[in-house]
Design a protein around this motif. Sequence first.
Motif, PDB file in Angstrom:
ATOM      1  N   LEU A  50       0.810  -1.219   0.000  1.00  0.00           N
ATOM      2  CA  LEU A  50       0.000   0.000   0.000  1.00  0.00           C
ATOM      3  C   LEU A  50       0.844   1.271   0.000  1.00  0.00           C
ATOM      4  N   ARG A 146     -10.908  -3.260   4.203  1.00  0.00           N
ATOM      5  CA  ARG A 146      -9.769  -2.336   4.266  1.00  0.00           C
ATOM      6  C   ARG A 146      -9.817  -1.393   3.058  1.00  0.00           C
ATOM      7  N   GLU A 147      -9.397  -0.149   3.280  1.00  0.00           N
ATOM      8  CA  GLU A 147      -9.471   0.847   2.213  1.00  0.00           C
ATOM      9  C   GLU A 147      -8.355   1.871   2.378  1.00  0.00           C
ATOM     10  N   VAL A 148      -7.769   2.262   1.245  1.00  0.00           N
ATOM     11  CA  VAL A 148      -6.857   3.405   1.207  1.00  0.00           C
ATOM     12  C   VAL A 148      -7.222   4.265   0.009  1.00  0.00           C
ATOM     13  N   THR A 180      -0.306   7.929  -1.219  1.00  0.00           N
ATOM     14  CA  THR A 180      -1.330   7.095  -0.597  1.00  0.00           C
ATOM     15  C   THR A 180      -1.171   7.231   0.912  1.00  0.00           C
ATOM     16  N   ARG A 182      -1.339   6.363   4.903  1.00  0.00           N
ATOM     17  CA  ARG A 182      -1.078   5.115   5.612  1.00  0.00           C
ATOM     18  C   ARG A 182      -2.408   4.463   6.002  1.00  0.00           C
ATOM     19  N   PRO A 183      -2.454   3.142   6.056  1.00  0.00           N
ATOM     20  CA  PRO A 183      -3.691   2.480   6.468  1.00  0.00           C
ATOM     21  C   PRO A 183      -4.103   2.932   7.859  1.00  0.00           C
ATOM     22  N   TYR A 185      -6.944   1.450   9.531  1.00  0.00           N
ATOM     23  CA  TYR A 185      -7.735   0.419  10.179  1.00  0.00           C
ATOM     24  C   TYR A 185      -6.859  -0.410  11.109  1.00  0.00           C
ATOM     25  N   TYR A 191     -12.193   1.287  12.087  1.00  0.00           N
ATOM     26  CA  TYR A 191     -11.681   2.585  11.657  1.00  0.00           C
ATOM     27  C   TYR A 191     -11.962   3.640  12.724  1.00  0.00           C
TER      28      TYR A 191
END
Length: 221
Positions: A50, A146-148, A180, A182-183, A185, A191
Amino acid sequence: MAIEHIEIATPFLGLRYVTDESTLEVKNRSIVLNVSTKPVRVEEQCLNHLQSAILANITLHDIEQTIIVDRFDAHENDEILCSKIRQVWPTAYEVRGEERLRGIEHYMSPKMFIDNLALTFYHSASVPLNVGLHKDHPFCPVPGFREVHTQIIGYGKMQQCRERDPATVYLEEMMAPGNTHRPMYDASGNYPWHQYDTITQSIFLAVEILPEGAILPEDGD
């Protein structure tokens, strides 16, 4: 080995999904996002899971699962480009019906499901965006979603808050083309309150990594 050209942003942007390639030449400036847990080798460096960057005139090595956005800076005038997009893409409220999106100048391309990913471009026209803090993703009720987001055009910021109040922000990441965040979650897919906000009119790519058991639409949109 596969290189799939995805047409959800045609004719405005190019999008490629590349899997299981030992090498890939990237000639023109492109945004490359590694969605695999295996690093993509870039010269003597690498893109980890990611992570993304703007790359050009380079050969990538050890590609397992990568997204490439082409022609992101091939337009003479981004305002004209965004105006054309608004004539084609519906608003996010029209598609998703979430109350927090009502009256917001936030537009979206068709969504593409491929392997364990869902890909959607968004164009945010108003500054500030006021899209609303949220922590749930009702369109994917299966735990582990999960989402970015990857910035494509313009500038924005991703904010995380302790409560459903922008005054409680505790982490803010600036978003520029090729970035992008950082994640955000945790290991269970939970979240914090979060939102994307604009600094300029923007286009970003939402990359949703779907958990096992998520039901995908048969028509892929």
